[in-house]
Design a protein around this motif. Structure first.
Motif, mmCIF file in Angstrom:
data_model
loop_
_atom_site.group_PDB
_atom_site.id
_atom_site.type_symbol
_atom_site.label_atom_id
_atom_site.label_comp_id
_atom_site.label_asym_id
_atom_site.label_seq_id
_atom_site.Cartn_x
_atom_site.Cartn_y
_atom_site.Cartn_z
ATOM 1 N N GLY A 168 0.822 -1.206 0.000
ATOM 2 C CA GLY A 168 0.000 0.000 0.000
ATOM 3 C C GLY A 168 0.855 1.254 0.000
ATOM 4 N N LEU A 169 1.909 1.231 0.810
ATOM 5 C CA LEU A 169 2.842 2.365 0.824
ATOM 6 C C LEU A 169 3.453 2.579 -0.559
ATOM 7 C CD1 LEU A 169 4.744 4.488 2.085
ATOM 8 C CD2 LEU A 169 6.273 2.596 2.697
ATOM 9 N N ARG A 170 3.891 1.479 -1.147
ATOM 10 C CA ARG A 170 4.543 1.552 -2.454
ATOM 11 C C ARG A 170 3.592 2.147 -3.509
ATOM 12 N NH1 ARG A 170 8.460 -1.818 -5.062
ATOM 13 N NH2 ARG A 170 8.682 -3.082 -3.185
ATOM 14 N N ARG A 171 2.345 1.723 -3.453
ATOM 15 C CA ARG A 171 1.378 2.219 -4.433
ATOM 16 C C ARG A 171 1.077 3.703 -4.190
ATOM 17 N NH1 ARG A 171 -1.788 -0.114 -8.441
ATOM 18 N NH2 ARG A 171 -0.616 -2.001 -7.926
ATOM 19 N N ALA A 172 0.977 4.094 -2.915
ATOM 20 C CA ALA A 172 0.764 5.519 -2.613
ATOM 21 C C ALA A 172 1.907 6.352 -3.178
ATOM 22 C CB ALA A 172 0.635 5.729 -1.103
ATOM 23 N N MET A 173 3.140 5.831 -3.012
ATOM 24 C CA MET A 173 4.301 6.552 -3.549
ATOM 25 C C MET A 173 4.217 6.648 -5.075
ATOM 26 S SD MET A 173 7.204 4.766 -1.090
ATOM 27 C CE MET A 173 8.646 5.597 -1.774
ATOM 28 N N ALA A 174 3.798 5.554 -5.699
ATOM 29 C CA ALA A 174 3.683 5.530 -7.157
ATOM 30 C C ALA A 174 2.646 6.547 -7.637
ATOM 31 C CB ALA A 174 3.311 4.123 -7.626
ATOM 32 N N LYS A 175 1.522 6.612 -6.949
ATOM 33 C CA LYS A 175 0.456 7.526 -7.376
ATOM 34 C C LYS A 175 0.867 8.984 -7.202
ATOM 35 C CE LYS A 175 -3.550 4.574 -7.232
ATOM 36 N NZ LYS A 175 -3.393 4.176 -8.647
ATOM 37 N N CYS A 176 1.898 9.209 -6.382
ATOM 38 C CA CYS A 176 2.400 10.572 -6.201
ATOM 39 C C CYS A 176 3.686 10.801 -6.976
ATOM 40 C CB CYS A 176 2.636 10.848 -4.718
ATOM 41 S SG CYS A 176 1.133 10.728 -3.753
ATOM 42 N N GLY A 177 4.144 9.764 -7.679
ATOM 43 C CA GLY A 177 5.288 9.937 -8.562
ATOM 44 C C GLY A 177 6.645 9.886 -7.893
ATOM 45 N N TYR A 178 6.730 9.364 -6.669
ATOM 46 C CA TYR A 178 8.019 9.333 -5.971
ATOM 47 C C TYR A 178 8.698 7.982 -6.128
ATOM 48 C CZ TYR A 178 6.718 13.769 -3.978
ATOM 49 O OH TYR A 178 6.367 15.079 -3.832
ATOM 50 N N ARG A 179 10.034 8.016 -6.106
ATOM 51 C CA ARG A 179 10.819 6.821 -6.338
ATOM 52 C C ARG A 179 11.298 6.180 -5.049
ATOM 53 N NH1 ARG A 179 14.633 8.982 -10.821
ATOM 54 N NH2 ARG A 179 14.461 10.543 -9.184
ATOM 55 N N ASP A 180 11.623 7.004 -4.041
ATOM 56 C CA ASP A 180 12.152 6.418 -2.812
ATOM 57 C C ASP A 180 11.612 7.148 -1.591
ATOM 58 O OD1 ASP A 180 13.793 8.697 -2.202
ATOM 59 O OD2 ASP A 180 15.240 7.967 -3.682
ATOM 60 N N LEU A 181 11.894 6.576 -0.417
ATOM 61 C CA LEU A 181 11.299 7.073 0.815
ATOM 62 C C LEU A 181 11.721 8.502 1.133
ATOM 63 C CD1 LEU A 181 11.710 3.925 3.092
ATOM 64 C CD2 LEU A 181 9.652 4.706 1.913
ATOM 65 N N LYS A 182 12.973 8.825 0.897
ATOM 66 C CA LYS A 182 13.479 10.148 1.265
ATOM 67 C C LYS A 182 12.769 11.228 0.453
ATOM 68 C CE LYS A 182 15.668 12.966 3.598
ATOM 69 N NZ LYS A 182 15.142 13.153 4.952
ATOM 70 N N GLU A 183 12.584 10.966 -0.848
ATOM 71 C CA GLU A 183 11.846 11.910 -1.703
ATOM 72 C C GLU A 183 10.396 12.068 -1.225
ATOM 73 O OE1 GLU A 183 11.468 10.590 -5.689
ATOM 74 O OE2 GLU A 183 13.322 11.528 -6.382
ATOM 75 N N PHE A 184 9.834 10.936 -0.831
ATOM 76 C CA PHE A 184 8.402 10.908 -0.502
ATOM 77 C C PHE A 184 8.084 11.760 0.731
ATOM 78 C CE2 PHE A 184 4.643 8.534 1.307
ATOM 79 C CZ PHE A 184 3.741 8.912 0.323
ATOM 80 N N GLN A 185 9.105 12.057 1.552
ATOM 81 C CA GLN A 185 8.875 12.927 2.721
ATOM 82 C C GLN A 185 8.409 14.321 2.319
ATOM 83 O OE1 GLN A 185 12.580 12.798 4.871
ATOM 84 N NE2 GLN A 185 12.175 10.801 5.791
ATOM 85 N N LYS A 186 8.561 14.649 1.011
ATOM 86 C CA LYS A 186 8.154 15.976 0.553
ATOM 87 C C LYS A 186 6.746 16.005 -0.011
ATOM 88 C CE LYS A 186 11.674 16.146 -2.101
ATOM 89 N NZ LYS A 186 12.854 16.338 -2.935
ATOM 90 N N VAL A 187 6.045 14.872 0.045
ATOM 91 C CA VAL A 187 4.732 14.794 -0.600
ATOM 92 C C VAL A 187 3.780 15.847 -0.025
ATOM 93 C CG1 VAL A 187 3.676 13.113 0.987
ATOM 94 C CG2 VAL A 187 3.013 13.152 -1.423
ATOM 95 N N GLY A 188 2.880 16.337 -0.853
ATOM 96 C CA GLY A 188 1.903 17.331 -0.415
ATOM 97 C C GLY A 188 0.850 16.732 0.509
ATOM 98 N N LEU A 189 0.427 17.511 1.475
ATOM 99 C CA LEU A 189 -0.585 17.048 2.431
ATOM 100 C C LEU A 189 -1.743 18.033 2.453
ATOM 101 C CD1 LEU A 189 1.704 16.060 5.453
ATOM 102 C CD2 LEU A 189 0.732 14.528 3.724
#
Lengths: 373, 373, 373, 373
Positions: A347-368
């Motif tokens: 589920g985490l991986r898919r959430a990252m994919a739907k937001c276009g992120y490749r790795d965990l460190k990048e994903f910390q910048k996702v919009g909320l």
């Protein structure tokens, strides 16, 4: 901008947000789910998923700590739990798995945990983990750290977890020589994870002790009663974002030391994992969610460490439940229920994919988005 | 003015509002309900009501898509649903209509949808709609758009709906040649509706692909579990208002291209329809509300497309319910219950009349009040 | 200061508060409860309590309108209710008192109210009230005002109540000659109460029609479904405070015309009455609370006028309940239950005393706290 | 900064926060729980814990007032309760302990309390407390203060508690000579506690009467109906912080008179106690929580004083419950349940330790977070 409130003249409080108050906003590209990595590295140790076990006897036995390690996460055994008080706690665990939720349970937990810790058992359990070839992590409480450290270190742990409800960089005592975390950590040559803590300031102070990782939160979930008993309730989105700011500032003040944040509390579904990382955590600590894996030590029952406190127990007992599936299935799927409790890291991986992120460190910048609905 | 919040130092989030957080404020004249028009035009296609079906097999069969078209709305058949996997899915639908809500249902959905799509069936279903003389709209997922487009276009659709949970204007993949929406749409000579999306930026990017319509939202309703599984929850009032701002800016940047917004999610009653349009939507996508019409394919049961995902199912199953009335009655009344689930567009029309508006475009300016009570 | 929110770029909404979101703050002296007056005067008519009946057949028959008048409030008979459609509706009312809450009830209400209004009955009912010596008030809908006015006025009413869900000062119609409220009121020589309305602007416009009183709100209570059906929900604290500002501005622009505000909605307990007046209302309109008086026409059942609408019914049916006590007891006590449903105006009087106020007009200035807990 | 809201043009309200809306944030050092003191001193009287009993007959008999005093808190007997109306109320209390929650209970309470107060019994009860050697505190209502004062003072109380729902420094009456608190207190040579009050202004005015302690709040708990009946609801975090600001300002204006704040309402668990003190209270008033001690006068039943009001009862009846443990156990543990209802002051002590504070006065500065989740 910061959402602070004057409760009364001169009494100011920050407004805090829970993970359930925030949601992720996909706002750029999308990405193939197979191109997304959830791998996490802490010091020299590499993990397939940013998953640390909450060291409750309900989920972590030597066997399940090993299983989680093999599955790509980090198992943590409680050096002050049943496995170091009893030669073989399996009958007790079986008994607890049969109990239902009422006041008597707390009394039974208090009895069961009144047995003293046996140092030789601590060593034995650690060696069992070591022999299995997984990364070995053991939890001690701040109060017992100095007493247990020798046996723990002798037995050869990879990571030491010093965890209490609230841990500070400066503990004051008039009776005992209190644990000086900074000196203690400086003397070790293995990475230490410490916590929990709840805001910018305590996170920063814990980072300055030299810890490799800081636990954010007090492990609160729906069974938690820390708020009712102590008045302490941690809005996790805020606590994580606060600690992430401390991490950034500490990185700057040290010219490059990156301390990992492990979110402990409010995380029950794959969506919660995504939100915790999106707020700035590096990994999540999973407690009750792992109690639903087949083979969980207490047959699906769940309790916090503090639930057995002899004078001031904290945390309700969750009665045993049917497992949802194997540990592998809980972590990686396939899920056969749609409620976010299975395939937690898929589920985490898919959430990252739907937001276009490749790795965990990048994903910390996702919009909320904040949504208290 | 914009309600943004600093969760922690440096981590800013917008505050989002659900349709249930807003209400319409009548603030000028009133008008005879018979003088109000709910007609909607998308490209060359004229509709009596701003109603697009959510392409779930639970509500859209070839027969019900035709019925909705004849009743003045836009039916949408899922080119990747049961009707293109099975020669005759009616027995399966009958079986699903009898199931009750438990974990087994998800497994059964996963099995049923594991059957491969049969391209010739796609063509057959489209021709069936075409022969009925209604506007023909078919949904494909972004992943299968390139593969299914030839057969879909050959069979002669009027409108193509490219819909996934989250669709972006730029999908990145290292394995396949990803769908380039802009090129794909430019090569077609029929209007395309794309989505879902959740904020200003993604809406604007989708408009720039040349789409005639953009779907706002992820189809979330009370059966949705997207938040638990992915951490994505879309406050629809905010998402629609955001996309309406993007529509305005895109209109300006193109010197006049008007892209329609179709709100998908949070819409269950006539009051919700009025609010979605009042926030700036041009039409609403109806899913579960249509499952309550007599003759719904799955006998009143309801599930989202993603509920059958093989590894990460999302969306709870709603067991079959007695129909409330005919499709005509659900759309236009008379209602014999007062809860906003019948006479859906009669309710919209009356809301418009009480606010003094004549048509849908005007009504987008209606006054709103925020009320999180 | 005003709590306005940008839902999306360019879409601004005011934040609205319900009566349940506010509470009264005693902040000066206290006063003997016997020194407090709850008397209210509208035009030439004096009332012991600021209580106007909501004109539902469930609570207002000729007999109960008389009883309320004798008890010190203002009864209002619906000129378009059962008493003007049937020679003797008592059997129908008895039947309705026995119904339970389900969809069939709406159908039965629709049938019962499909009988046409008999103008001679309108005259008869009014004469019955007149002969009892109480202030006579009758409600007509805006649509039927012109048709019913002659017979109503001939029969000799003291106050005319022109009430619909939403009434505007300017109704637009292409078919009929619409009611011009301003001209209509100017031609009468009796005070007119008009409404409902929901904000500053519509309240001000209704004041400018020459009305003696303006109804604020749409009569929403827990049985109301206006929000689900029309998307219209009125946060009453805000609506009343808005209308009070309009009253002040209209007083200024006319050099002294004071228009009374009658709060209709959200008022179920004595505490709610105190809050409505504290927000600025001059009187409250009571619907369902009066259905619990012994002798209520429908034996404790409750429905809104719109609940019988032939095509778009609004408002759930509340099944008959045991009376709490006599009408006198409901209004003035003694209460034998502590939930604010009895001694409604004794509760108001005590709230005023605890805040140190002597009369209703003063009490409109009472301090409030916002609390959405 | 202050969170004030314009409900409508010109109608401003402060936003109020309940104790449940706030949480404690540990933000500095931690401390050994054994190094923490919970002792509290009011005037010449020293207490082990900041605990004042709410003077309800459900919890305070002469025997339990003595027991609480011996256990380190302050018992308060109601001079207008059953013990001063009946020679021996034990049969009545036994009867009430058997009642269940319905409307009849209110009537029974009204009957039971309609018996007149017997002044000689007031004296007797006080002498009983006095002989036991505990600090003697008795509650009188503002209305009966002048009448009862002679007998109360003659019998020799240490502390007088003048308590009504809302008490003001200036009570206005046209009939009787009202109580002038300032003169009354000036004439006494014993400390007086007065209240309740709900905001800065009323707290300050009560301080200026010369009171030694001010009660903040109206004793609202989940059985309270003050809001439904009077429209008065007190967000306690705000009320306490407001009163703490008044205490600070009064300290300044008098050059050093420190008035104690006793929080009455919203306090049901040890966590609530910690929050009330963290907001600025010096002590808490405990009502219902003490009804769960073995030996509570009404066998675990609970009602507010106002629940027996002859015309306007306020407060629901809580039926008798099994005791949780002895009074000592409720106050100091050990707890055998994790919900914050046992070891009430052990929980406070631990909360203080986790935040690094040594005494109650310091702890008033603890950091808070607002969280309305």
């Amino acid at each position: 901008m910061r959402d602070s409130v004057e409760i009364g003249p001169g009494k100011v409080a920050q407004r805090g947000y829970h993970l359930s108050d925030v949601a992720i906003v996909p706002s750029r590209r999308t990405r193939d789910v197979d191109d997304v990595s959830t791998s996490w590295q802490l010091d020299a140790y590499q993990f397939q998923i940013p998953c640390v076990a909450h060291p409750s006897d309900a989920t972590m036995s030597p066997a399940t700590a090993i299983a989680l390690g093999r599955a790509g996460g980090l198992g943590v055994l409680n050096a002050e739990g049943l496995w170091t008080r009893y030669e073989d706690p399996s009958k007790l665990l079986a008994e607890l798995s049969e109990l239902s939720e009422d006041a008597q349970v707390t009394r039974r937990l208090q009895e069961v945990y009144s047995e003293p810790i046996v140092p030789t058992l601590v060593g034995e359990r650690i060696r069992e983990l070591r022999e299995a070839g997984v990364t070995v992590a053991v939890r001690v409480s701040p109060q017992h750290t100095l007493a247990l450290a020798p046996v723990v270190l002798d037995a050869g742990v990879d990571l030491l977890v010093v965890q209490g409800t609230i841990v500070s960089a400066e503990h004051v005592s008039t009776n005992d020589e209190p644990l000086n975390l900074k000196e203690f950590i400086a003397d070790l040559d293995l990475p230490v994870i410490v916590g929990g803590c709840t805001n910018y300031q305590t996170a920063l102070h814990l980072m300055r002790t030299g810890a490799a990782g800081v636990i954010v939160g007090v492990g609160a979930d729906e069974w938690s009663t820390t708020d009712r008993v102590l008045g302490i309730r941690v809005p996790m989105a805020t606590a994580i974002a606060d600690a992430a700011a401390a991490r950034r500032d500490y990185l700057d003040e040290t010219g490059g030391r990156y301390v990992h944040l492990i979110a402990d509390g409010d995380v029950e579904t794959s969506g919660d994992i995504a939100k915790a990382l999106g707020c700035g955590a590096d990994a999540v600590m999973l407690g009750e969610p792992l109690s639903l894996a087949a083979g969980a030590p207490a047959g699906g029952a769940w309790w916090h460490s503090a639930a057995s406190h002899p004078k001031l127990p904290r945390g309700a007992f969750g009665a045993g439940e049917e497992p949802l599936g194997s540990l592998e299935q809980l972590l990686y799927g396939p899920a056969d229920r749609p409620d976010g409790t299975m395939n937690l890291f898929g589920g985490l991986r898919r959430a990252m994919a739907k937001c276009g992120y490749r790795d965990l460190k990048e994903f910390q910048k996702v919009g909320l988005v904040i949504d208290e609905g």
